[in-house]
Write a protein that holds these residues in place. Structure first.
Motif, PDB file in Angstrom:
ATOM      1  N   ASP A 150       0.782  -1.157   0.254  1.00 37.73           N
ATOM      2  CA  ASP A 150      -0.095   0.059  -0.088  1.00 37.73           C
ATOM      3  C   ASP A 150       1.361   1.427  -0.209  1.00 37.73           C
ATOM      4  O   ASP A 150       2.008   1.507   0.610  1.00 37.73           O
ATOM      5  N   LEU A 151       0.674   2.223  -1.677  1.00 42.39           N
ATOM      6  CA  LEU A 151       1.548   2.898  -0.996  1.00 42.39           C
ATOM      7  C   LEU A 151       0.395   4.469  -0.368  1.00 42.39           C
ATOM      8  O   LEU A 151      -0.354   4.657  -0.689  1.00 42.39           O
ATOM      9  N   ILE A 152       1.553   5.392   0.860  1.00 38.11           N
ATOM     10  CA  ILE A 152       1.368   6.350   1.677  1.00 38.11           C
ATOM     11  C   ILE A 152       2.178   7.336   1.040  1.00 38.11           C
ATOM     12  O   ILE A 152       3.434   7.510   1.768  1.00 38.11           O
ATOM     13  N   LEU A 153       1.089   8.616   0.935  1.00 37.99           N
ATOM     14  CA  LEU A 153       1.728   9.540   0.054  1.00 37.99           C
ATOM     15  C   LEU A 153       2.402  10.245   1.918  1.00 37.99           C
ATOM     16  O   LEU A 153       1.841  10.358   2.357  1.00 37.99           O
ATOM     17  N   GLN A 154       3.591  10.545   2.248  1.00 41.32           N
ATOM     18  CA  GLN A 154       4.112  10.930   3.597  1.00 41.32           C
ATOM     19  C   GLN A 154       4.942  12.696   3.162  1.00 41.32           C
ATOM     20  O   GLN A 154       5.918  12.585   2.272  1.00 41.32           O
ATOM     21  N   ILE A 179       2.810  27.125  -7.284  1.00 42.07           N
ATOM     22  CA  ILE A 179       1.690  26.247  -6.835  1.00 42.07           C
ATOM     23  C   ILE A 179       1.685  26.000  -5.058  1.00 42.07           C
ATOM     24  O   ILE A 179       1.502  25.582  -4.176  1.00 42.07           O
ATOM     25  N   ARG A 180       1.697  27.805  -4.185  1.00 43.25           N
ATOM     26  CA  ARG A 180       1.204  28.315  -3.295  1.00 43.25           C
ATOM     27  C   ARG A 180       0.864  29.017  -3.203  1.00 43.25           C
ATOM     28  O   ARG A 180       0.106  29.270  -1.503  1.00 43.25           O
ATOM     29  N   ASP A 181      -0.034  29.546  -3.974  1.00 45.61           N
ATOM     30  CA  ASP A 181      -1.348  29.693  -3.952  1.00 45.61           C
ATOM     31  C   ASP A 181      -2.639  28.647  -4.002  1.00 45.61           C
ATOM     32  O   ASP A 181      -2.823  27.687  -4.512  1.00 45.61           O
ATOM     33  N   VAL A 182      -3.518  29.027  -2.967  1.00 45.51           N
ATOM     34  CA  VAL A 182      -4.807  28.274  -1.887  1.00 45.51           C
ATOM     35  C   VAL A 182      -5.258  28.264  -3.387  1.00 45.51           C
ATOM     36  O   VAL A 182      -6.350  26.635  -3.487  1.00 45.51           O
ATOM     37  N   ASP A 183      -5.744  28.949  -3.934  1.00 45.16           N
ATOM     38  CA  ASP A 183      -7.036  28.935  -4.963  1.00 45.16           C
ATOM     39  C   ASP A 183      -6.337  27.928  -6.254  1.00 45.16           C
ATOM     40  O   ASP A 183      -7.306  27.243  -6.248  1.00 45.16           O
ATOM     41  N   LEU A 184      -5.217  27.925  -6.574  1.00 43.04           N
ATOM     42  CA  LEU A 184      -4.626  26.876  -7.275  1.00 43.04           C
ATOM     43  C   LEU A 184      -4.777  25.252  -7.016  1.00 43.04           C
ATOM     44  O   LEU A 184      -5.006  24.655  -7.855  1.00 43.04           O
ATOM     45  N   LEU A 185      -4.343  25.586  -5.752  1.00 42.23           N
ATOM     46  CA  LEU A 185      -4.290  23.876  -5.303  1.00 42.23           C
ATOM     47  C   LEU A 185      -5.628  23.466  -5.571  1.00 42.23           C
ATOM     48  O   LEU A 185      -5.563  22.345  -5.413  1.00 42.23           O
ATOM     49  N   ALA A 186      -6.689  24.597  -4.616  1.00 40.73           N
ATOM     50  CA  ALA A 186      -7.878  24.486  -4.853  1.00 40.73           C
ATOM     51  C   ALA A 186      -8.683  23.845  -6.057  1.00 40.73           C
ATOM     52  O   ALA A 186      -9.466  22.681  -6.127  1.00 40.73           O
ATOM     53  N   ALA A 187      -8.301  24.352  -7.549  1.00 40.54           N
ATOM     54  CA  ALA A 187      -8.765  24.447  -8.637  1.00 40.54           C
ATOM     55  C   ALA A 187      -8.636  22.933  -9.116  1.00 40.54           C
ATOM     56  O   ALA A 187      -9.109  22.467  -9.731  1.00 40.54           O
ATOM     57  N   TYR A 188      -7.185  22.713  -8.323  1.00 41.17           N
ATOM     58  CA  TYR A 188      -6.187  21.071  -9.012  1.00 41.17           C
ATOM     59  C   TYR A 188      -7.186  19.761  -8.050  1.00 41.17           C
ATOM     60  O   TYR A 188      -7.904  19.007  -8.497  1.00 41.17           O
ATOM     61  N   ALA A 189      -7.216  20.299  -6.890  1.00 39.72           N
ATOM     62  CA  ALA A 189      -8.241  19.498  -6.525  1.00 39.72           C
ATOM     63  C   ALA A 189      -9.784  19.471  -6.685  1.00 39.72           C
ATOM     64  O   ALA A 189     -10.015  18.401  -6.892  1.00 39.72           O
ATOM     65  N   GLY A 190     -10.342  20.536  -7.723  1.00 39.63           N
ATOM     66  CA  GLY A 190     -11.315  20.478  -8.382  1.00 39.63           C
ATOM     67  C   GLY A 190     -11.329  18.983  -9.667  1.00 39.63           C
ATOM     68  O   GLY A 190     -12.592  18.609  -9.371  1.00 39.63           O
ATOM     69  N   GLU A 191     -10.155  18.233  -9.698  1.00 39.53           N
ATOM     70  CA  GLU A 191     -10.551  18.232 -10.720  1.00 39.53           C
ATOM     71  C   GLU A 191     -10.440  16.354 -10.431  1.00 39.53           C
ATOM     72  O   GLU A 191     -10.736  15.787 -11.369  1.00 39.53           O
ATOM     73  N   PHE A 192     -10.064  16.541  -9.395  1.00 42.47           N
ATOM     74  CA  PHE A 192     -10.388  14.788  -8.248  1.00 42.47           C
ATOM     75  C   PHE A 192     -11.598  15.205  -7.438  1.00 42.47           C
ATOM     76  O   PHE A 192     -11.940  14.033  -6.322  1.00 42.47           O
ATOM     77  N   GLU A 193     -12.353  16.050  -8.318  1.00 40.91           N
ATOM     78  CA  GLU A 193     -13.916  16.039  -7.321  1.00 40.91           C
ATOM     79  C   GLU A 193     -14.275  16.154  -6.304  1.00 40.91           C
ATOM     80  O   GLU A 193     -15.067  15.964  -5.386  1.00 40.91           O
ATOM     81  N   ILE A 194     -13.389  17.065  -5.805  1.00 42.43           N
ATOM     82  CA  ILE A 194     -13.274  17.710  -4.257  1.00 42.43           C
ATOM     83  C   ILE A 194     -13.721  19.341  -4.786  1.00 42.43           C
ATOM     84  O   ILE A 194     -12.658  19.781  -4.955  1.00 42.43           O
ATOM     85  N   PRO A 195     -14.661  19.619  -4.346  1.00 40.34           N
ATOM     86  CA  PRO A 195     -15.231  21.036  -4.392  1.00 40.34           C
ATOM     87  C   PRO A 195     -14.033  21.925  -3.923  1.00 40.34           C
ATOM     88  O   PRO A 195     -14.005  21.952  -2.498  1.00 40.34           O
ATOM     89  N   ASP A 204      -8.899  11.723   0.071  1.00 41.00           N
ATOM     90  CA  ASP A 204      -9.129  10.810  -0.921  1.00 41.00           C
ATOM     91  C   ASP A 204      -7.445  10.413  -0.918  1.00 41.00           C
ATOM     92  O   ASP A 204      -6.511  10.692  -1.559  1.00 41.00           O
ATOM     93  N   LEU A 205      -7.489   9.033  -0.141  1.00 41.49           N
ATOM     94  CA  LEU A 205      -6.294   8.274   0.131  1.00 41.49           C
ATOM     95  C   LEU A 205      -5.808   7.711  -1.200  1.00 41.49           C
ATOM     96  O   LEU A 205      -4.809   7.859  -1.786  1.00 41.49           O
ATOM     97  N   ALA A 206      -6.410   7.527  -1.789  1.00 39.33           N
ATOM     98  CA  ALA A 206      -5.902   6.618  -3.442  1.00 39.33           C
ATOM     99  C   ALA A 206      -5.764   8.173  -4.706  1.00 39.33           C
ATOM    100  O   ALA A 206      -5.041   8.122  -5.203  1.00 39.33           O
ATOM    101  N   ALA A 207      -6.287   8.918  -4.419  1.00 38.46           N
ATOM    102  CA  ALA A 207      -6.309  10.353  -5.471  1.00 38.46           C
ATOM    103  C   ALA A 207      -4.967  11.248  -4.830  1.00 38.46           C
ATOM    104  O   ALA A 207      -4.779  11.582  -5.790  1.00 38.46           O
TER     105      ALA A 207
END
Length: 200
Positions: free
Chosen positions: A24-28, A113-129, A91-94
């Motif tokens: 099992d892969l767990i990112l740290q 990628i220090r920009d929270v809006d950008l990081l959140a936008a990429y999260a949207g691609e993984f079905e996280i609002p 989402d551990l798998a994502a």
């Protein structure tokens, strides 16, 4: 924001194809240059670009060299690390694919990628609002979880990135400490899986 971690992605993908059913892969988050405030000055840029040209030669990963035209860039890896920890909480798998997405944003697309809006936008691609992601990202819980990741890396005495450690029962087997080709990683994983601890 670690160049060699970005370069390691194709190798790690191969590793997962070979041994992904066995481990099992767990990112740290490792804690490279966290909370850094030092700007990339012009005299520093050739050295950093030299590292990245080595990564490109070794891995074939794309880079946008316009990055070095930025003024006032600061390499603080805490926000990107916290973003991966936040995605892991949803989402551990994502988390692995999300990490690659923001690595590509940073190195190949020259995005901040220090920009929270950008990081959140990429999260949207993984079905996280995005707003849901931002709320979690900015929480004390995610800040503390990210610091806990950094402390774990210190306990394992990790001093190079990317680093892989295989946990088996109470034993920890170092697999890699820095960039390594997939075949060598796979061989180390298989040796660790097969290892029988001395019970005497």
């Amino acid at each position: 924001m670690c160049s060699w971690c970005y370069g390691f992605a194709p190798e790690m993908n191969r590793v997962l194809l070979e041994v992904g059913e066995e481990v099992d892969l767990i990112l740290q988050a490792g804690g490279l240059r966290t909370f850094n405030t030092e700007e990339h000055t012009d005299p520093m840029k050739p050295r950093y670009r030299g590292y990245q040209e080595q990564v490109k030669a070794a891995s074939g990963q794309p880079f946008d060299w316009a990055f070095y035209e930025r003024v006032g860039n600061v390499m603080d890896t805490e926000p990107a690390s916290r973003a991966v920890v936040t995605m892991r909480s949803f989402d551990l798998a994502a988390a692995y694919s999300y990490m690659h997405a923001i690595q590509r944003a940073y190195f190949a697309l020259n995005e901040d990628i220090r920009d929270v809006d950008l990081l959140a936008a990429y999260a949207g691609e993984f079905e996280i609002p995005p707003e849901t992601f931002k709320e979690a990202f900015q929480s004390d819980a995610m800040k503390q979880a990210t610091r806990a990741d950094f402390q774990l890396a210190q306990r394992f005495q990790i001093n190079g990135f990317p680093a892989l450690v295989l946990l088996k029962g109470k034993a920890a087997y170092p697999i890699s400490n820095g960039y390594m080709k997939a075949d060598a990683v796979i061989a180390n994983v298989r040796r660790a899986i097969a290892h029988v601890p001395d019970l005497g």
